[in-house]
Design a protein around this motif. Structure first.
Motif, mmCIF file in Angstrom:
data_model
loop_
_atom_site.group_PDB
_atom_site.id
_atom_site.type_symbol
_atom_site.label_atom_id
_atom_site.label_comp_id
_atom_site.label_asym_id
_atom_site.label_seq_id
_atom_site.Cartn_x
_atom_site.Cartn_y
_atom_site.Cartn_z
ATOM 1 N N ARG A 1 59.643 -3.867 7.833
ATOM 2 C CA ARG A 1 59.413 -3.397 6.022
ATOM 3 C C ARG A 1 58.737 -4.931 4.554
ATOM 4 N N VAL A 2 60.087 -5.398 5.282
ATOM 5 C CA VAL A 2 60.556 -7.158 3.796
ATOM 6 C C VAL A 2 59.125 -7.643 4.078
ATOM 7 N N LEU A 3 58.561 -7.702 5.323
ATOM 8 C CA LEU A 3 57.124 -8.564 5.761
ATOM 9 C C LEU A 3 56.302 -8.380 5.011
ATOM 10 N N ALA A 4 55.767 -6.549 5.426
ATOM 11 C CA ALA A 4 54.966 -6.118 4.294
ATOM 12 C C ALA A 4 55.131 -5.637 2.884
ATOM 13 N N GLU A 5 56.123 -6.214 2.591
ATOM 14 C CA GLU A 5 56.268 -5.815 0.663
ATOM 15 C C GLU A 5 56.657 -7.214 0.432
ATOM 16 N N SER A 6 56.577 -8.331 0.588
ATOM 17 C CA SER A 6 56.731 -9.667 0.573
ATOM 18 C C SER A 6 55.446 -10.242 -0.290
ATOM 19 N N GLY A 7 55.032 -11.127 0.334
ATOM 20 C CA GLY A 7 53.755 -11.152 -0.956
ATOM 21 C C GLY A 7 54.190 -12.279 -0.601
ATOM 22 N N GLU A 8 54.879 -13.149 -0.112
ATOM 23 C CA GLU A 8 54.926 -14.712 -0.917
ATOM 24 C C GLU A 8 53.772 -15.331 0.149
ATOM 25 N N ALA A 9 53.252 -16.666 0.077
ATOM 26 C CA ALA A 9 51.727 -16.620 0.235
ATOM 27 C C ALA A 9 52.525 -18.149 1.348
ATOM 28 N N ASP A 10 53.617 -18.627 1.692
ATOM 29 C CA ASP A 10 53.555 -19.489 2.510
ATOM 30 C C ASP A 10 54.650 -18.841 3.247
ATOM 31 N N LEU A 11 54.813 -17.577 3.597
ATOM 32 C CA LEU A 11 55.518 -17.355 3.816
ATOM 33 C C LEU A 11 55.703 -17.362 5.699
ATOM 34 N N PRO A 12 55.561 -17.876 6.731
ATOM 35 C CA PRO A 12 55.400 -17.310 7.983
ATOM 36 C C PRO A 12 55.447 -16.869 8.615
ATOM 37 N N TRP A 13 54.501 -15.457 8.207
ATOM 38 C CA TRP A 13 55.150 -14.095 8.484
ATOM 39 C C TRP A 13 54.564 -13.603 9.927
ATOM 40 N N HIS A 14 53.248 -14.366 10.482
ATOM 41 C CA HIS A 14 52.805 -14.755 11.764
ATOM 42 C C HIS A 14 53.110 -15.053 12.554
ATOM 43 N N ARG A 15 54.884 -15.515 12.739
ATOM 44 C CA ARG A 15 55.124 -16.066 14.256
ATOM 45 C C ARG A 15 57.001 -15.199 13.946
ATOM 46 N N ILE A 16 56.148 -13.923 13.642
ATOM 47 C CA ILE A 16 56.942 -12.899 13.901
ATOM 48 C C ILE A 16 55.905 -11.505 14.067
ATOM 49 N N VAL A 17 56.838 -10.976 15.883
ATOM 50 C CA VAL A 17 55.882 -10.490 17.072
ATOM 51 C C VAL A 17 57.399 -9.594 17.064
ATOM 52 N N ARG A 18 56.356 -8.647 18.166
ATOM 53 C CA ARG A 18 57.982 -7.715 19.098
ATOM 54 C C ARG A 18 57.964 -7.905 19.916
ATOM 55 N N SER A 19 59.335 -7.989 20.335
ATOM 56 C CA SER A 19 60.139 -8.222 20.695
ATOM 57 C C SER A 19 59.668 -8.114 23.348
ATOM 58 N N ASP A 20 58.679 -7.413 22.989
ATOM 59 C CA ASP A 20 57.524 -8.164 24.466
ATOM 60 C C ASP A 20 56.687 -8.677 24.156
ATOM 61 N N GLY A 21 56.369 -9.467 22.803
ATOM 62 C CA GLY A 21 55.330 -10.573 22.446
ATOM 63 C C GLY A 21 54.472 -10.345 21.899
ATOM 64 N N LYS A 22 54.384 -8.307 21.399
ATOM 65 C CA LYS A 22 52.763 -8.363 21.297
ATOM 66 C C LYS A 22 52.354 -8.125 19.663
ATOM 67 N N ILE A 23 51.430 -8.557 19.304
ATOM 68 C CA ILE A 23 51.217 -8.389 17.666
ATOM 69 C C ILE A 23 51.829 -6.859 17.433
ATOM 70 N N ALA A 24 52.241 -6.852 16.276
ATOM 71 C CA ALA A 24 52.758 -5.521 16.009
ATOM 72 C C ALA A 24 51.768 -5.238 15.226
ATOM 73 N N PHE A 25 50.607 -5.434 14.811
ATOM 74 C CA PHE A 25 49.289 -4.829 14.218
ATOM 75 C C PHE A 25 48.372 -3.881 14.964
ATOM 76 N N PRO A 26 47.773 -3.096 14.544
ATOM 77 C CA PRO A 26 46.709 -2.367 15.362
ATOM 78 C C PRO A 26 45.579 -3.137 15.681
#
Length: 117
Positions: free
Chosen positions: A49-74
């Motif tokens: 939730r926080v990542l989705a709302e953050s809006g921070e430009a330099d936040l490395p959100w892309h380094r966060i994945v599901r526990s099984d390693g999968k990308i969380a987006f469709p």
DNA sequence: ATTTTGACGACCC
DNA sequence: TGGGTCGCCAAAA
């Protein structure tokens, strides 16, 4: 006194973002891992939730994945492609929308890296 | 106030 | 692997 109960949503948000920023380029971390490091065990969804709302430009959100390693987006969605691209650009191997096992080894080291001065 | 909805996760088959 | 269940919790409906 559990940290979670006393922390305001603002504080939790700050801790989560800090944990995300602590993930070094070239490695990844799970939503649950971030929550745990932020002192909020079991709040993986809050991290999302926080990542989705953050809006921070330099936040490395892309380094966060599901526990099984999968990308969380469709799969094939714009965000999905973007995350894959950004991870690969950092040297993380992505196979079928998930972090390859080879790159996951780095995650274990990351744990020691983050918890050890 | 009750239900639904997620960038989730541990478990079980 | 892949799919379904149940737990979790803050927002939105």
């Amino acid at each position: 006194m559990t940290l979670e109960s006393s922390a305001t949503s603002e504080e939790r948000r700050a801790r989560i973002l800090a944990a995300v920023r602590a993930v070094p380029a070239g490695s990844t971390a799970g939503y649950g891992d971030i929550a745990h490091r932020a002192g909020l065990p079991g709040r993986a969804r809050l991290v999302a939730r926080v990542l989705a709302e953050s809006g921070e430009a330099d936040l490395p959100w892309h380094r966060i994945v599901r526990s099984d390693g999968k990308i969380a987006f469709p799969p094939e969605s714009a965000a999905w492609k973007k995350q894959c691209a950004r991870l690969r650009r950092e040297g993380v191997e992505i196979v079928n929308g998930r972090v390859a096992m080879a790159s996951r080894v780095a995650e274990d080291d990351l744990d020691a890296l983050l918890w050890r001065p």
